[in-house]
Motif scaffolding. Structure first.
Motif, PDB file in Angstrom:
ATOM      1  N   ALA A 158       0.824  -1.206   0.000  1.00 12.37           N
ATOM      2  CA  ALA A 158       0.000   0.000   0.000  1.00 12.37           C
ATOM      3  C   ALA A 158       0.856   1.254   0.000  1.00 12.37           C
ATOM      4  CB  ALA A 158      -0.935  -0.015   1.204  1.00 12.37           C
ATOM      5  N   VAL A 185      -7.963   0.994  -4.392  1.00  9.91           N
ATOM      6  CA  VAL A 185      -7.809   0.573  -3.004  1.00  9.91           C
ATOM      7  C   VAL A 185      -8.059  -0.917  -2.865  1.00  9.91           C
ATOM      8  CG1 VAL A 185      -8.704   0.859  -0.661  1.00  9.91           C
ATOM      9  CG2 VAL A 185      -8.433   2.858  -2.134  1.00  9.91           C
ATOM     10  N   SER A 186      -9.151  -1.397  -3.453  1.00 12.67           N
ATOM     11  CA  SER A 186      -9.440  -2.834  -3.365  1.00 12.67           C
ATOM     12  C   SER A 186      -8.423  -3.640  -4.149  1.00 12.67           C
ATOM     13  CB  SER A 186     -10.861  -3.106  -3.870  1.00 12.67           C
ATOM     14  OG  SER A 186     -10.997  -2.659  -5.219  1.00 12.67           O
ATOM     15  N   THR A 189      -5.401  -3.934  -1.948  1.00 12.08           N
ATOM     16  CA  THR A 189      -5.722  -4.861  -0.862  1.00 12.08           C
ATOM     17  C   THR A 189      -5.645  -6.305  -1.342  1.00 12.08           C
ATOM     18  OG1 THR A 189      -7.173  -3.209   0.139  1.00 12.08           O
ATOM     19  CG2 THR A 189      -7.465  -5.498   0.839  1.00 12.08           C
TER      20      THR A 189
END
Length: 874
Positions: A158, A185-186, A189
């Motif tokens: 990240a 973001v996903s 992740t």
């Protein structure tokens, strides 16, 4: 001990897990707070007003750096692991970072206690399922391009992809075999979840080219950064396309933290040291041999200090303008003591640290012995040694740095400024304590001893500087710390050498009087628990901080008692002073041992020291005999002195020498005209006038028995002595002047104060008072209260008018209720207090002060405001 068996040292508030360090501190009992304040005494200088201020102070950079510097290697590695773990982290996650996938049993056994030490020092807070490292410590220990972590780990996925375009992130996800997502973001992740999934990560790496795996192997243990070209090779492109290497700057890539941890089998450190390395024995001797050797060195140490100060008895070398001893004077001192310059510098500094030597403070400032030196000379030999050894043990001035350069590139000189190293007393204590942990008579290997010290304090100047960036094709292995380069290791080496020279150790082993000097009982076993010393403030790695005893109530008295015991143990081992010498026919005298002081002083005037050692050899010369005659002794006095103190008959050559010098001594008389020479033998004066060597003296005959000279009396006296005559000086009344050595002394001086390594450890009385004040202040700042109008900002003092303040006070006297007030004392310091008013009269209110836990009187004009407490407030 398993994680389930580990019991945290702090208790969570009733509402659940603490939300801040201040809340965590409020959940501690007084004993736990005392452990914190004893381990970090800077937190109560001055005493915080409440627990919120204590927590704020505990998170400041200076305080955290100091606390981290005092951690042992494994406790520091635990903090470093927490810095690269998620925030907050679970105990199991922390154990995995330190013990790895194989759950190293040595690590899992010691980890609860290391974590307890971090909690005790308020560097870590929270329960086992939500461990948090203090924010400042995380900032100091977290990896960054400017400050690589000692773990060798880089940023997380990240963090490394924070500035990456959404399209590029989706490309990485697709190349890694993951489904595309609707946002970055996903996607990040999902990529991080892949790298932390051991099974899927192993399958991904199984498809990697061998050259790609070789690159990851080179970077896995750090440094994690490398250089790539604009057109990387195919095996590098394979890594870049799948996010196993991520760009951080043009031409620079990094291996993500999750990838490195997978390749490391979950370990944050390449080498974890949960237990300290043992101090290995190098040789074993009989304790009696060690004590005898150390006693011999102790006697030599006393003789060296006496010889040094005797050489400076009439005023030593001058003081440099910037302070200290010049290089030339140090060389002269070393020649006079017949030893290398660094060793001479040590003895000079030791005499200064013991208060025996100082500058006289005159206009022409010089070094000289102090009045304390004369008192020291009158003490028994063992007590004199104890004073020297105690001064050495506690001194922060470090002779080993003499000759080096300071921050302003100035050379550090003996007796000059800039020699204080606050870590020196602690390191000396610790070195001797480690020697005391070995069986009696056993010496330690210096390398193993330094390794142990480095484990106990790995960050005090011992961290390896970060290596330069390397390309993925180059080796990424960091070099181990160089233990010989840091100050603590150098001080330890000097301590071993100085302890041997001083007689604290013998043949490398701690002597019995050396153990007593540390306050240790004789016969401490190697595995025994040593009592805490000023240089041993850290707990053992397997013992919680709270288990250690409180510091001594009166450390000064304990040190004095230890020095006294050391002197008593040393006294029987020192040789008894002798009252005789052995005269020999070659104009020498042999002292088979130390002489009593009156005999040694008298013989030092009558003869010159030719050699020193177990037996001192003195040589009689015409000059030495004349020196005794100049001091007022007659020939018969010298004959009687030698006869009384010699175990052998006075040799005839020595008797002839004394009589011959005495016969010619005073035959010529010199006085002040500018100077004159008189003699009853006018033929001798004619002989002097005719001698070409006398032309520089400017002699001329005034009378048959008197010569006048241009030179002053001292020059004339030295000139005629150089020509082979034995003149004597006379006074204006015609009497022979008796010349004795003038003992120059400084005004009374105190020994230099050691420079402390931070605030002193508080005693129990101060700790109790500080904790009560902090608790009471916290009560005052957190107690709910009624407010009128707008509520005051958090931490602000209540504000009310004088009439309202007086009325509220009077009402509280009648109802017996407690009030919250703001108060400004005479020094202008503001504080919040909870009081129960008892009486209001004459502009003062008498009340029970919950903050100070006592009845006090407050001037009403110093109360800024008052507020009532809520009904359900405690």
């Amino acid at each position: 001990m398993s994680p389930e068996e580990h019991t945290p040292t702090e208790t969570a508030p009733a509402g659940g897990a603490p939300r801040s360090l201040a809340e965590a501190l409020r959940g501690r009992d007084d004993r736990s707070l005392a452990v914190l304040l004893r381990a970090r005494p800077d937190l109560i200088t001055p005493v915080p007003t409440d627990l919120t201020q204590l927590a704020t102070r505990a998170g400041t950079r200076a305080s955290v750096v100091r606390a981290l510097e005092r951690l042992d290697r494994f406790a520091l590695q635990t903090a470093q692991a927490l810095a690269v773990a998620p925030d907050p982290a679970s105990y199991d996650a922390l154990a995995g970072l330190l013990a790895g996938d194989d759950a190293d049993p040595a690590v899992t056994t010691v980890l609860p206690h290391a974590l307890g030490a971090l909690r005790d020092q308020a560097l870590v807070w929270g329960p086992d399922d939500r461990l948090r490292l203090v924010r400042t410590a995380r900032e100091l220990l977290s990896p960054s391009p400017q400050h690589p972590s000692p773990t060798g780990l880089g940023p997380t996925v990240a963090e490394a992809t924070a500035g990456m375009s959404p399209g590029r992130v989706q490309e990485l996800v697709a190349e890694a075999g993951l489904a595309s997502t609707h946002d970055s973001v996903s996607a990040v992740t999902a990529l991080g979840a892949l790298f932390t999934d051991r099974r899927r990560m192993a399958a991904l790496l199984a498809a990697a080219p061998p050259e790609s795996l070789d690159v990851l192997t080179r970077l896995v243990w750090g440094p994690p950064y490398g250089q790539v070209t604009a057109s990387p090779a195919a095996h590098l492109r394979w890594l870049l396309d799948r996010g196993l290497l991520l760009p951080t700057a043009p031409g620079t890539v990094v291996i993500p933290r999750e990838v490195a941890l997978h390749l490391r089998s979950g370990r944050a450190h390449r080498e974890v040291r949960p237990v300290p390395p043992p101090v290995e024995a190098s040789a074993a001797h009989r304790p009696q041999v060690v004590d005898a050797t150390a006693a011999g060195q102790a006697y030599t140490a006393l003789a060296t200090v006496e010889e040094l100060l005797k050489d400076w008895d009439e005023g030593g070398p001058g003081v440099l303008r910037a302070g200290g001893l010049s290089v030339r004077d140090l060389k002269r001192t070393a020649v006079a003591l017949d030893m290398p310059e660094p060793v001479a510098a040590f003895w000079v500094e030791l005499a200064y640290a013991a208060g025996l030597l100082a500058s006289d403070g005159e206009a022409d400032e010089r070094y000289a012995a102090t009045p304390a030196y004369d008192e020291w000379l009158e003490l028994p030999a063992a007590e004199r040694w104890a004073r020297l050894a105690a001064a050495w043990l506690g001194a922060t001035r470090t002779a080993g740095v003499i000759g080096e350069r300071d921050a302003k590139d100035r050379t550090l000189s003996a007796l000059g400024p800039g020699l204080d190293r606050s870590a020196a007393p602690e390191v000396r204590h610790r070195v001797l304590a480690l020697l005391a942990g070995l069986p009696e008579g056993t010496s330690a290997g210096p390398d193993s001893l330094l390794a142990r010290l480095h484990w106990e304090r790995p960050t005090r100047g011992g961290q390896q500087p970060p290596p330069a960036q390397q390309s993925p094709q180059q080796s990424g292995h960091a070099q181990p710390p160089r233990q010989g380069d840091d100050l603590r290791a150098r001080i330890a080496r000097w301590a071993l050498s100085e302890a041997e020279s001083l007689g604290v150790t013998g043949r490398g082993a701690l002597s019995s009087h050396g153990r007593a000097l540390l306050g240790l009982p004789p016969g401490v076993a190697a595995d025994a628990e040593l009592p805490e010393t000023p240089g041993d403030k850290l707990p053992a790695p397997h013992v919680p901080v709270a288990a250690h005893p409180a510091p001594a109530a009166d450390p000064v008295a304990e040190r004095a008692a230890a020095a006294s015991l050391a002197a008593r143990l040393l006294a029987p081992l020192l040789p008894e002073p002798l009252d005789h010498v052995l005269l020999q026919a070659d104009l020498t005298a042999v002292a088979p041992g130390p002489l009593k002081r009156p005999l040694a002083d008298a013989l030092g005037v009558l003869a010159d020291v030719e050699s020193k050692g177990g037996a001192t050899v003195y040589r009689f010369t015409p000059g030495s005999v004349r020196r005794a005659l100049d001091a007022g002794r007659s020939a018969s006095d010298l004959h009687d002195f030698l006869t009384a103190h010699s175990r052998t008959p006075v040799p005839q050559p020595l008797a002839y020498l004394i009589d011959d010098v005495a016969r010619r001594h005073g035959h010529l008389r010199i006085g002040a005209a500018s100077a004159y020479v008189r003699c009853d033998d006018d033929a001798m004066l004619s002989e002097i006038l005719a001698d070409k060597r006398s032309q520089g003296l400017g002699l001329r005959r005034l009378a048959p028995t008197v010569l006048a000279a241009v030179a002053d009396p001292a020059t004339l006296l030295d000139g005629l002595r150089a020509m082979g005559y034995a003149p004597a000086a006379e006074s204006a009344e015609g009497d022979v002047l008796i010349t004795r050595a003038h003992a120059h002394r400084t005004p009374p001086r105190t020994a230099p104060e050691p420079v402390p390594d931070g605030p002193p450890v508080p005693d129990d009385t101060l700790l109790g008072a500080a904790i009560r004040a902090i608790r009471a202040g916290d009560l005052a700042s957190t107690t709910p209260r009624r407010t009128s109008g707008e509520p005051a900002p958090s931490g602000a003092l209540p504000r009310t008018g004088s009439a309202e303040t007086l009325a509220t006070m009077q009402a509280a006297v009648l109802t017996g209720e407690a009030l919250w007030i703001g108060y400004v004392n005479a020094e202008g310091s503001a504080s919040q207090r909870v009081i129960a008013p008892v009486r209001v009269e004459g502009g003062f209110v008498t009340a029970y002060d919950h903050t100070a836990d006592e009845v006090r009187t407050f001037p009403l004009h110093r109360i800024t405001g008052v507020a009532e407490l809520v009904d359900d407030a405690p």
